[in-house]
Scaffold this motif. Structure first.
Motif, PDB file in Angstrom:
ATOM      1  N   ILE A 114       0.689  -1.188   0.002  1.00 51.58           N
ATOM      2  CA  ILE A 114      -0.040   0.201   0.118  1.00 51.58           C
ATOM      3  C   ILE A 114       0.743   0.791   0.032  1.00 51.58           C
ATOM      4  N   PHE A 115       0.829   2.199  -0.907  1.00 47.99           N
ATOM      5  CA  PHE A 115       0.844   3.883  -0.985  1.00 47.99           C
ATOM      6  C   PHE A 115       0.039   4.514  -1.075  1.00 47.99           C
ATOM      7  N   ALA A 116       0.384   5.970  -1.357  1.00 50.06           N
ATOM      8  CA  ALA A 116      -0.564   6.237  -1.728  1.00 50.06           C
ATOM      9  C   ALA A 116      -0.310   6.797  -2.625  1.00 50.06           C
ATOM     10  N   GLN A 117      -1.359   8.003  -3.234  1.00 47.51           N
ATOM     11  CA  GLN A 117      -1.408   8.023  -4.730  1.00 47.51           C
ATOM     12  C   GLN A 117      -0.715   9.363  -4.918  1.00 47.51           C
ATOM     13  N   TYR A 118       0.283  10.571  -6.115  1.00 45.51           N
ATOM     14  CA  TYR A 118       1.021  11.110  -5.762  1.00 45.51           C
ATOM     15  C   TYR A 118       2.580  11.087  -4.594  1.00 45.51           C
ATOM     16  N   SER A 119       2.484   9.383  -4.452  1.00 42.71           N
ATOM     17  CA  SER A 119       4.138   9.300  -3.500  1.00 42.71           C
ATOM     18  C   SER A 119       4.954   8.668  -4.084  1.00 42.71           C
ATOM     19  N   PHE A 120       6.034   8.054  -3.703  1.00 44.84           N
ATOM     20  CA  PHE A 120       7.945   8.547  -3.824  1.00 44.84           C
ATOM     21  C   PHE A 120       7.341   7.388  -5.927  1.00 44.84           C
ATOM     22  N   ALA A 121       8.171   7.374  -6.728  1.00 44.27           N
ATOM     23  CA  ALA A 121       7.786   6.212  -7.747  1.00 44.27           C
ATOM     24  C   ALA A 121       9.081   5.067  -7.578  1.00 44.27           C
ATOM     25  N   VAL A 122       9.332   5.049  -6.935  1.00 43.24           N
ATOM     26  CA  VAL A 122      10.387   4.222  -6.205  1.00 43.24           C
ATOM     27  C   VAL A 122       9.046   3.019  -5.558  1.00 43.24           C
ATOM     28  N   TYR A 123       7.930   4.001  -5.318  1.00 38.79           N
ATOM     29  CA  TYR A 123       7.610   2.716  -3.863  1.00 38.79           C
ATOM     30  C   TYR A 123       6.876   1.092  -5.224  1.00 38.79           C
ATOM     31  N   PRO A 124       5.963   2.089  -5.921  1.00 33.44           N
ATOM     32  CA  PRO A 124       5.111   1.460  -7.402  1.00 33.44           C
ATOM     33  C   PRO A 124       6.599  -0.132  -8.067  1.00 33.44           C
ATOM     34  N   LEU A 125       8.274   0.948  -8.648  1.00 38.39           N
ATOM     35  CA  LEU A 125       8.768   0.241  -8.659  1.00 38.39           C
ATOM     36  C   LEU A 125       9.192  -1.398  -7.540  1.00 38.39           C
ATOM     37  N   ALA A 126       9.844  -0.792  -6.908  1.00 34.57           N
ATOM     38  CA  ALA A 126       9.770  -1.276  -5.929  1.00 34.57           C
ATOM     39  C   ALA A 126       8.900  -2.684  -5.497  1.00 34.57           C
ATOM     40  N   THR A 127       7.772  -2.688  -5.671  1.00 37.99           N
ATOM     41  CA  THR A 127       6.484  -3.053  -6.089  1.00 37.99           C
ATOM     42  C   THR A 127       6.049  -4.514  -7.540  1.00 37.99           C
ATOM     43  N   GLN A 128       6.245  -3.856  -7.940  1.00 35.91           N
ATOM     44  CA  GLN A 128       6.722  -4.399  -9.319  1.00 35.91           C
ATOM     45  C   GLN A 128       7.648  -5.815  -9.296  1.00 35.91           C
ATOM     46  N   ALA A 129       9.037  -4.883  -8.932  1.00 35.37           N
ATOM     47  CA  ALA A 129      10.281  -6.154  -9.022  1.00 35.37           C
ATOM     48  C   ALA A 129       9.444  -6.719  -8.451  1.00 35.37           C
ATOM     49  N   ALA A 321       5.345  19.403 -19.574  1.00 31.61           N
ATOM     50  CA  ALA A 321       5.804  19.757 -20.494  1.00 31.61           C
ATOM     51  C   ALA A 321       6.303  20.383 -21.657  1.00 31.61           C
ATOM     52  N   ARG A 322       5.555  21.387 -21.127  1.00 33.13           N
ATOM     53  CA  ARG A 322       5.174  22.654 -22.843  1.00 33.13           C
ATOM     54  C   ARG A 322       6.224  23.816 -21.510  1.00 33.13           C
ATOM     55  N   ILE A 323       5.740  23.737 -20.448  1.00 31.59           N
ATOM     56  CA  ILE A 323       6.788  24.840 -19.876  1.00 31.59           C
ATOM     57  C   ILE A 323       8.482  24.757 -19.102  1.00 31.59           C
ATOM     58  N   ASN A 324       8.317  23.120 -19.236  1.00 29.71           N
ATOM     59  CA  ASN A 324       9.318  22.421 -18.958  1.00 29.71           C
ATOM     60  C   ASN A 324      10.625  22.724 -20.171  1.00 29.71           C
ATOM     61  N   LEU A 325      10.453  22.722 -21.428  1.00 28.00           N
ATOM     62  CA  LEU A 325      10.792  21.823 -22.529  1.00 28.00           C
ATOM     63  C   LEU A 325      11.806  23.900 -22.784  1.00 28.00           C
ATOM     64  N   GLU A 326      10.620  24.563 -22.615  1.00 26.71           N
ATOM     65  CA  GLU A 326      11.032  26.201 -22.450  1.00 26.71           C
ATOM     66  C   GLU A 326      12.082  26.258 -21.757  1.00 26.71           C
ATOM     67  N   ASN A 339       4.402  11.841 -14.618  1.00 23.65           N
ATOM     68  CA  ASN A 339       4.841  10.609 -14.792  1.00 23.65           C
ATOM     69  C   ASN A 339       3.965  10.185 -12.959  1.00 23.65           C
ATOM     70  N   TYR A 340       3.720  10.547 -12.892  1.00 19.21           N
ATOM     71  CA  TYR A 340       3.279  10.867 -11.628  1.00 19.21           C
ATOM     72  C   TYR A 340       1.309  11.598 -11.594  1.00 19.21           C
ATOM     73  N   GLY A 341       1.389  11.606 -12.588  1.00 16.45           N
ATOM     74  CA  GLY A 341      -0.405  11.905 -12.895  1.00 16.45           C
ATOM     75  C   GLY A 341      -0.352  13.641 -13.005  1.00 16.45           C
ATOM     76  N   LEU A 342       0.410  14.424 -12.821  1.00 15.38           N
ATOM     77  CA  LEU A 342       0.781  15.781 -12.640  1.00 15.38           C
ATOM     78  C   LEU A 342       0.467  16.037 -13.797  1.00 15.38           C
ATOM     79  N   PRO A 343       0.407  16.003 -15.351  1.00 15.94           N
ATOM     80  CA  PRO A 343       1.003  16.779 -15.922  1.00 15.94           C
ATOM     81  C   PRO A 343       0.617  18.519 -16.154  1.00 15.94           C
ATOM     82  N   GLN A 344       0.609  18.605 -15.521  1.00 16.65           N
ATOM     83  CA  GLN A 344       0.192  20.146 -15.588  1.00 16.65           C
ATOM     84  C   GLN A 344       0.752  21.063 -14.684  1.00 16.65           C
ATOM     85  N   TRP A 345       1.651  20.930 -13.831  1.00 14.60           N
ATOM     86  CA  TRP A 345       2.549  20.465 -12.817  1.00 14.60           C
ATOM     87  C   TRP A 345       3.902  20.358 -13.169  1.00 14.60           C
ATOM     88  N   LEU A 346       5.130  21.308 -12.344  1.00 12.83           N
ATOM     89  CA  LEU A 346       6.854  21.111 -12.431  1.00 12.83           C
ATOM     90  C   LEU A 346       7.026  20.907 -10.941  1.00 12.83           C
TER      91      LEU A 346
END
Length: 370
Positions: A114-129, A321-326, A339-346
């Motif tokens: 179990i882990f929260a939405q919008y939490s560290f990307a390693v949690y799902p990776l470690a679980t899946q591994a 993504a747009r602002i990041n590129l600029e 990748n966290y489900g936050l495409p409007q954010w940086l």
């Protein structure tokens, strides 16, 4: 027909994507490396403390020999700092190593984590591994919903990850909420309290998680020296838990997972309270600098308790993504969080005052042009 190697759950893993290195951005956009500002990876903008540099130079004279596999001197320093026996300590190649060790030690294929939405990307990776089944609990105000996480526990739940403060959103859970949660979690479920950003908390928000370790045999507290201590490139972290947990972690831990120079630097850094205080002060000032600019620009952001700020830079799905590129074109590296489900954010790491100013000026210019 091509042969597929390994289990399906490993083949399905999308590799972790770190922040773009300065050299890569320089090559990609034809920029001068010396003028690029990196605010992407939550590093300490002060760099490594002088005390740690000196310790590394001394340790380098013996680099031809293997490091101490048990990390005696480093564990002794942690023991003195946190008042726990050495048998309660597991050293890691960064705190990521501790998180992954926990998944390997306690989770079998098909069992839930179990882990929260919008939490560290390693949690799902470690679980899946390890072939675990991820239960992602929806966030509340971009942070952990501890009541919902309790309700999500099933008969096969073996591990719960909680980040406090949370990455990438910066949200914070007060001590009373965490302790109430720990009292209700079944003793058979291991709780990993990931405190990678703990040192940035204001004094009035600091709490004694090590006291909880002494009370709850199923609690593992994870710490890192990559952030406030300035040792990101050396990859060193540690976990503190009772022997029922650390014995298993140390059975599967690689014997030389923390190198000699990292161990020496960590001992020095953990004892360098002046550097830690300087880092915390710089971070607090930088937070005010960034959020004041966001307020002026009327940009939504999540109040943060770490060394970064999550800011919404547009309303369309591709805004991040747009602002990041600029920003990259202008030599400013930040972290898109689509990748966290936050495409409007940086996510913006807090840097030196002049680095923050360079980012703010670039962002203002981009938004004005848009």
């Amino acid at each position: 027909m091509s042969i597929k190697f390994g289990p399906e759950y490993v083949r399905a893993i999308a590799p972790y994507q770190g922040g773009k290195p300065i050299a890569e951005v320089a090559r990609e956009f034809g920029l001068d490396e010396s003028k690029i500002v990196k605010l992407a990876s939550n590093e300490n903008p002060l760099g490594i403390p002088d005390s740690a540099k000196e310790a590394m130079i001394k340790a380098a004279s013996d680099i031809g020999r293997y490091p101490d596999a048990n990390g005696f001197e480093l564990k002794a320093t942690i023991t003195a700092k946190y008042a726990v026996p050495q048998e309660w300590i597991t050293l890691g190649n960064g705190s990521n190593d501790i998180l992954e060790l926990a998944a390997h030690a306690f989770v079998e294929p098909g069992q839930s984590v179990i882990f929260a939405q919008y939490s560290f990307a390693v949690y799902p990776l470690a679980t899946q591994a390890v072939g675990g089944r991820a239960i992602v609990v929806p966030a509340v105000a971009y942070g952990h919903d501890l009541d919902a996480m309790l309700a999500a526990i099933t008969h096969d739940t073996k591990l719960i990850f909680i980040a406090n403060p949370n990455n990438p959103t910066g949200t914070f859970l007060p001590a009373a909420a965490i302790e109430a949660f720990l009292r209700k979690v079944p003793a058979s479920v291991v709780v990993v309290l990931d405190e990678a950003y703990n040192e940035f908390l204001a004094p009035e928000l600091q709490y004694d998680s090590i006291a909880w370790v002494k009370q709850y045999p199923n609690l593992l507290v994870s710490r890192t020296l990559s952030k406030a201590y300035g040792l990101a490139g050396l990859r060193i972290g540690f976990g503190i838990a009772q022997p029922g947990i650390t014995d298993l972690l140390n059975r599967i831990r690689q014997p030389f997972n923390v190198n000699s120079m990292a161990q020496a630097a960590a001992v020095a850094a953990l004892n360098d309270t002046a550097f830690l205080q300087k880092s915390a002060k710089l971070n607090a000032d930088g937070y005010q600098q960034l959020t004041q600019a966001f307020d002026e620009l009327k940009l939504e952001y999540v109040p943060s308790f770490g060394n970064f700020v999550l800011v919404k830079v547009g309303n369309e799905d591709g805004a991040g993504a747009r602002i990041n590129l600029e920003l990259l074109k202008r030599g400013i590296i930040v972290r898109p969080v689509g990748n966290y489900g936050l495409p409007q954010w940086l996510r913006i790491s807090i840097g030196l005052p002049e680095e923050n100013a360079a980012f703010i000026a670039a962002l203002k210019s981009i938004l004005a042009a848009a």
